[in-house]
Scaffold this motif. Structure first.
Motif, PDB file in Angstrom:
ATOM      1  N   UNK A  46       0.835  -1.400   0.098  1.00  0.00           N
ATOM      2  CA  UNK A  46      -0.012  -0.103  -0.186  1.00  0.00           C
ATOM      3  C   UNK A  46       0.752   1.449   0.046  1.00  0.00           C
ATOM      4  N   UNK A  47       1.912   1.122   0.775  1.00  0.00           N
ATOM      5  CA  UNK A  47       3.019   2.407   0.563  1.00  0.00           C
ATOM      6  C   UNK A  47       3.366   2.497  -0.864  1.00  0.00           C
ATOM      7  N   UNK A  48       3.714   1.529  -1.440  1.00  0.00           N
ATOM      8  CA  UNK A  48       4.143   1.722  -3.032  1.00  0.00           C
ATOM      9  C   UNK A  48       3.154   2.141  -3.544  1.00  0.00           C
ATOM     10  N   UNK A  49       1.802   1.859  -3.393  1.00  0.00           N
ATOM     11  CA  UNK A  49       0.719   2.271  -4.188  1.00  0.00           C
ATOM     12  C   UNK A  49       0.544   3.862  -3.977  1.00  0.00           C
ATOM     13  N   UNK A  50       0.845   4.054  -2.748  1.00  0.00           N
ATOM     14  CA  UNK A  50       0.799   5.610  -2.545  1.00  0.00           C
ATOM     15  C   UNK A  50       1.877   6.428  -3.208  1.00  0.00           C
ATOM     16  N   UNK A  51       2.990   5.949  -3.090  1.00  0.00           N
ATOM     17  CA  UNK A  51       4.285   6.794  -3.789  1.00  0.00           C
ATOM     18  C   UNK A  51       3.990   6.531  -5.360  1.00  0.00           C
ATOM     19  N   UNK A  52       3.719   5.402  -5.749  1.00  0.00           N
ATOM     20  CA  UNK A  52       3.724   5.375  -7.267  1.00  0.00           C
ATOM     21  C   UNK A  52       2.493   6.087  -7.924  1.00  0.00           C
ATOM     22  N   UNK A  53       1.370   6.087  -7.139  1.00  0.00           N
ATOM     23  CA  UNK A  53       0.328   7.062  -7.750  1.00  0.00           C
ATOM     24  C   UNK A  53       0.053   8.232  -7.537  1.00  0.00           C
ATOM     25  N   UNK A  80       2.307  23.655   9.454  1.00  0.00           N
ATOM     26  CA  UNK A  80       0.808  22.585   9.771  1.00  0.00           C
ATOM     27  C   UNK A  80      -0.235  23.043   8.805  1.00  0.00           C
ATOM     28  N   UNK A  81      -0.429  24.278   8.682  1.00  0.00           N
ATOM     29  CA  UNK A  81      -1.574  24.864   7.816  1.00  0.00           C
ATOM     30  C   UNK A  81      -1.556  24.207   6.380  1.00  0.00           C
ATOM     31  N   UNK A  82      -0.370  23.974   5.969  1.00  0.00           N
ATOM     32  CA  UNK A  82      -0.171  23.390   4.519  1.00  0.00           C
ATOM     33  C   UNK A  82      -0.377  21.774   4.680  1.00  0.00           C
ATOM     34  N   UNK A  83      -0.561  21.047   5.777  1.00  0.00           N
ATOM     35  CA  UNK A  83      -0.208  19.651   5.656  1.00  0.00           C
ATOM     36  C   UNK A  83      -1.471  18.854   6.179  1.00  0.00           C
ATOM     37  N   UNK A  84      -1.464  17.650   5.399  1.00  0.00           N
ATOM     38  CA  UNK A  84      -2.428  16.682   6.139  1.00  0.00           C
ATOM     39  C   UNK A  84      -1.838  15.279   6.359  1.00  0.00           C
ATOM     40  N   UNK A  85      -2.396  14.628   7.169  1.00  0.00           N
ATOM     41  CA  UNK A  85      -2.011  13.093   7.578  1.00  0.00           C
ATOM     42  C   UNK A  85      -3.118  12.322   7.143  1.00  0.00           C
ATOM     43  N   UNK A  86      -2.652  11.142   6.318  1.00  0.00           N
ATOM     44  CA  UNK A  86      -3.434  10.194   5.788  1.00  0.00           C
ATOM     45  C   UNK A  86      -3.072   8.760   6.295  1.00  0.00           C
ATOM     46  N   UNK A  87      -3.963   8.367   7.250  1.00  0.00           N
ATOM     47  CA  UNK A  87      -3.445   6.957   7.823  1.00  0.00           C
ATOM     48  C   UNK A  87      -4.323   5.903   6.834  1.00  0.00           C
ATOM     49  N   UNK A  88      -3.454   5.244   5.987  1.00  0.00           N
ATOM     50  CA  UNK A  88      -3.797   4.293   4.864  1.00  0.00           C
ATOM     51  C   UNK A  88      -3.950   3.000   5.254  1.00  0.00           C
ATOM     52  N   UNK A  89      -3.903   2.514   6.527  1.00  0.00           N
ATOM     53  CA  UNK A  89      -3.623   1.087   6.924  1.00  0.00           C
ATOM     54  C   UNK A  89      -5.039   0.266   6.476  1.00  0.00           C
ATOM     55  N   UNK A  90      -5.793   0.903   6.648  1.00  0.00           N
ATOM     56  CA  UNK A  90      -7.532   0.159   6.095  1.00  0.00           C
ATOM     57  C   UNK A  90      -7.783   0.584   4.770  1.00  0.00           C
ATOM     58  N   UNK A  91      -6.748   1.147   3.869  1.00  0.00           N
ATOM     59  CA  UNK A  91      -7.251   1.199   2.510  1.00  0.00           C
ATOM     60  C   UNK A  91      -6.402   0.100   1.730  1.00  0.00           C
ATOM     61  N   UNK A  92      -6.977  -0.494   0.726  1.00  0.00           N
ATOM     62  CA  UNK A  92      -6.280  -1.420   0.068  1.00  0.00           C
ATOM     63  C   UNK A  92      -5.770  -0.661  -1.191  1.00  0.00           C
TER      64      UNK A  92
END
Length: 393
Positions: free
Chosen positions: A298-305, A363-375
Motif C-alpha cells: 500500500x505504501x508503494x501504491x501511495x508513492x507510485x500513484x 501545519x496549515x499546509x499539511x494533512x496526514x493520511x492513515x492508509x492502513x485500512x485502504x487497499x
C-alpha cells in the motif's frame, strides 16, 4: 485563574475529527473514507481469538489482578525477541508491559520529569505525546524537522537546557511515516548520553518498517539502558488495539519507578490481551510478515500513484508504516480543508495543525493520511477524491 491539568492541553484530535461527521450525509455512491486514525479495523486472526476465548473461559486467574509490570512469560518473550532482533542483551527485568504504548510513554515521562522540566519533540509531533507533557506540567520544546522530515541532531543540541530531561523520537514516524536512518538514531543516542538525558524511542510501527533486519543497533551497546527508553506496541501487529497492550524497555532501576506509576494508574495491564500478545509472538510470525508485506504494498501504491495529485499541486512529504504525510495546494488552512473534505469528498483525515505548535505555519499546509485500512483500490479512490477537491474547499 488556575487551570486544571486537562485544561492545559487540546482536545483529542481523533475524537475532534469524528465530530465533523455529525449531521453529514454521505451519498451511496461516495461513502465515507476514514483515514483519520492509525488503527486496524479488522479483528485479530481466528487462531488468536480462540486463544483469547480459551483464556477467558479456562483461566480463572486471567480475571484477577495480575503482576503490575505484566505477565512474566510475556516480558521474557519480548526480552528474548528484542535481543534477537537487535542483536543486543535485553533481560526480562528490563521489560514492563503497559496498557497500550501511550501508557508506556506516560510512565517514562513520570520517571524522568518534574514540574517545569523539558522534553524535546520533533515536529510534526505525535499529538498524544504533546498532550501528556502538557498534562504533566512538562514543557514541550519543538524541534523543527528538515525538508525530509528528519530532525537534525545539531539543532537538537542547541535546544538542550539544564531542564531538558529527554528527547522523544517516533520511528517509523507518526504522523509523517518517515523511517529514521540507523545512523541518525545512533547520533541521537550519543547526543542524549553526552548530555545526560534520556532518549525515548517509540517503535510502535516497527513491524511495518520497510528495512529487512534491525532498524538500528542501539541495543548492541552494552550500556544501552543508561540512555535508551524503548517503547513498543502489540496493538498494530496483532490487531489488539482494544485490548491495550504495549511495552517499555529500560533499566532495572527505572522499572522500579515505572512500577509505582503503573500500580497507581491501572494496577496491571489486562491479562487476556497479554496472553494474546504472547501467543501472537510465538505463533504468528509468518502471518505478521504477510501483514507487513501488504502495508508495504500500500505504501508503494501511495508513492507510485501520487503523481495524480502532484499534477494538482500536492506534494508527498513522507510515507511509511501506516502513514502518508502531504502538503496541499490550497490557500486555506488544513484545519479548514480537512473539514471541507468531509462534506465535499467524504474523506475524513487529520490536518497538520494537529501535529504542530500553533505558531508553526507549516501545519496549515499539511494533512496526514492513515492508509492502513485502504487497499490499493481504495488508495486510488482516495486520490480521485483529493484530486477532485476545488481550490478553497
Amino acid at each position: 485563574m488556575i487551570l486544571s491539568r486537562t485544561a492545559t492541553t487540546f482536545a483529542p484530535p481523533v475524537m475532534e475529527a469524528r465530530r465533523w461527521l455529525d449531521g453529514v450525509d454521505f451519498p451511496a455512491d461516495r461513502p465515507l473514507i476514514n483515514v483519520s486514525q492509525a488503527a486496524p479495523v479488522d479483528p485479530p486472526p481466528d487462531g488468536l481469538r480462540h486463544v483469547m476465548a480459551d483464556v477467558a473461559l479456562g483461566r480463572d486467574d486471567a480475571h484477577l489482578y495480575g503482576p503490575v509490570l505484566g505477565l512474566p512469560e510475556l516480558r521474557a518473550e519480548l526480552a528474548h525477541q528484542t535481543s534477537r532482533i537487535y542483536a543486543g542483551q535485553v533481560e526480562t527485568d528490563h521489560i514492563a508491559i503497559t496498557s497500550g504504548c501511550n501508557q508506556a510513554f506516560a510512565a517514562a515521562i513520570a520517571t524522568l520529569c518534574a514540574e517545569g522540566d523539558e522534553v524535546i519533540l520533533p515536529t510534526p509531533w505525535y499529538f498524544n505525546h504533546k498532550m501528556w507533557l502538557d498534562m504533566s506540567g512538562v514543557k514541550t520544546v519543538p524541534l523543527k524537522t528538515d525538508a525530509a522530515l528528519l530532525p537534525d541532531p545539531e539543532v537538537a543540541q542547541s535546544l538542550i537546557t539544564p531542564r531538558t530531561r529527554a528527547i522523544a523520537l517516533v520511528s517509523p514516524n507518526n504522523p509523517a511515516g518517515v523511517e529514521y536512518p540507523a545512523e541518525l538514531l545512533r547520533a541521537y543516542f550519543d547526543l542524549a548520553r553526552r548530555n545526560g538525558i534520556a532518549l525515548i524511542l517509540d517503535e510502535t510501527y516497527r513491524d511495518f518498517h520497510s528495512q529487512s533486519g534491525a532498524p538500528h543497533g542501539l541495543f548492541e551497546d552494552p550500556d544501552w539502558e543508561d540512555t535508551l527508553i524503548h517503547l513498543y506496541s502489540f496493538s498494530k501487529a496483532y490487531r489488539l488495539t482494544g485490548h491495550r497492550v504495549g511495552a517499555l524497555a529500560g533499566s532495572k532501576s527505572r522499572l522500579a519507578e515505572v512500577e509505582k506509576f503503573l500500580d497507581t494508574v491501572a494496577i496491571c495491564p489486562g491479562q487476556i490481551g497479554q496472553h494474546a500478545a504472547l501467543w501472537g509472538m510465538q505463533n504468528l510470525s509468518q502471518w505478521l510478515a504477510g501483514g507487513r508485506d501488504e502495508i508495504l504494498k500500500r505504501r508503494r501504491a501511495i508513492e507510485t500513484g501520487f503523481h495524480r495529485l502532484t499534477d494538482k499541486g500536492w506534494s508527498l512529504l513522507g510515507s511509511g508504516a501506516y502513514f502518508a504525510y502531504m502538503a496541499h495546494p490550497f490557500a486555506i488552512s488544513s484545519a479548514e480543508l480537512a473539514q471541507n473534505l468531509v462534506r465535499d469528498q467524504s474523506v475524513l483525515c487529520l490536518p497538520g495543525t494537529m501535529f504542530c505548535p500553533t505558531d508553526d505555519a507549516t501545519g496549515a499546509r499539511q494533512l496526514r493520511i492513515a492508509f492502513a485500512n485502504l487497499d490499493t483500490s481504495g488508495i486510488g479512490i482516495l486520490f480521485d477524491r483529493l484530486a477532485g477537491m476545488n481550490t478553497g474547499g
